[in-house]
Design an enzyme around this catalytic site. Structure first.
Site, mmCIF file in Angstrom:
data_model
loop_
_atom_site.group_PDB
_atom_site.id
_atom_site.type_symbol
_atom_site.label_atom_id
_atom_site.label_comp_id
_atom_site.label_asym_id
_atom_site.label_seq_id
_atom_site.Cartn_x
_atom_site.Cartn_y
_atom_site.Cartn_z
ATOM 1 C CG ASP A 55 -6.381 11.411 -6.568
ATOM 2 O OD1 ASP A 55 -5.707 11.910 -5.895
ATOM 3 O OD2 ASP A 55 -7.270 11.923 -7.511
ATOM 4 C CG ASP A 66 -1.737 1.209 1.282
ATOM 5 O OD1 ASP A 66 -1.668 2.124 0.746
ATOM 6 O OD2 ASP A 66 -2.704 0.943 2.341
ATOM 7 C CG ASN A 71 -8.901 13.863 -10.658
ATOM 8 O OD1 ASN A 71 -8.670 15.053 -10.419
ATOM 9 N ND2 ASN A 71 -9.662 13.081 -9.715
#
Length: 180
Positions: A37, A13, A27
């Site tokens: 994100d 992770d 993004n």
């Protein structure tokens, strides 16, 4: 002579990495989303979102362009900074590999400007943006090898699952075999 950073592969992770910089596959809005994100924004807490809102209110009013990178605080993450970069959506009609390589180069440039020694990258654009993992791994490793990394001594590719890890391991072995 410039020393190239050591490339390390980790299965895990990315939000749990204790590095100077964690790179966010963001993004263009910089305001959070899904995948890496969303995970970075959730674990980083409100400080990351607040810093991104400040960027959007200033120079990045229209969002962060694809292939570019910008740094913010890391909030509650173990890292010191988050470097946000916007990967390209994969296309079979247009070669966007230069934009993908730019994400890695620009993120390393920003990390070096910050004086970072360690950087953790996800596999940018290989999730919802549809980039094939094998090609994404090859581009990522080549871009890191060719980038001027400055203070960066370790680049860690943090891969979420075993197939991604195996694909990056194969690409790294091929890159080392060619003597890049």
């Amino acid at each position: 002579m410039t020393t190239r950073p050591e490339i390390v592969l980790v299965r895990g992770d990315i939000t749990r990495q204790d590095t100077d910089v964690i790179v966010n596959a963001a993004n263009s809005s910089l305001l959070g989303g899904g995948g890496v994100d969303g995970a970075i924004h959730r674990r980083g807490g409100p400080a990351v979102l607040d810093a991104c809102r400040t960027l959007r209110a200033g120079h990045y009013g229209r969002g962060l362009p694809t292939g570019q990178a910008v740094a913010t605080t890391a909030g509650n993450l173990a890292a010191r900074w988050v470097v946000h970069t916007v990967g390209p959506v994969h296309s079979t009609r247009e070669d966007r590999s230069g934009l993908l390589a730019s994400c890695y180069r620009e993120s390393l440039r920003i990390a070096a400007e910050l004086g970072a020694g360690t950087v953790a990258f996800p596999a940018i654009s290989t999730g919802i943006y549809g980039w094939p993992m094998d090609d994404g791994a090859r581009i990522a490793i080549r871009a890191v090898r060719e980038a001027a990394a400055g203070s960066v001594r370790e680049v860690r590719f943090v891969l979420f699952d075993q197939p991604a890890y195996d694909t990056f391991a194969k690409a790294l072995a091929e890159d080392e075999a060619t003597g890049r």
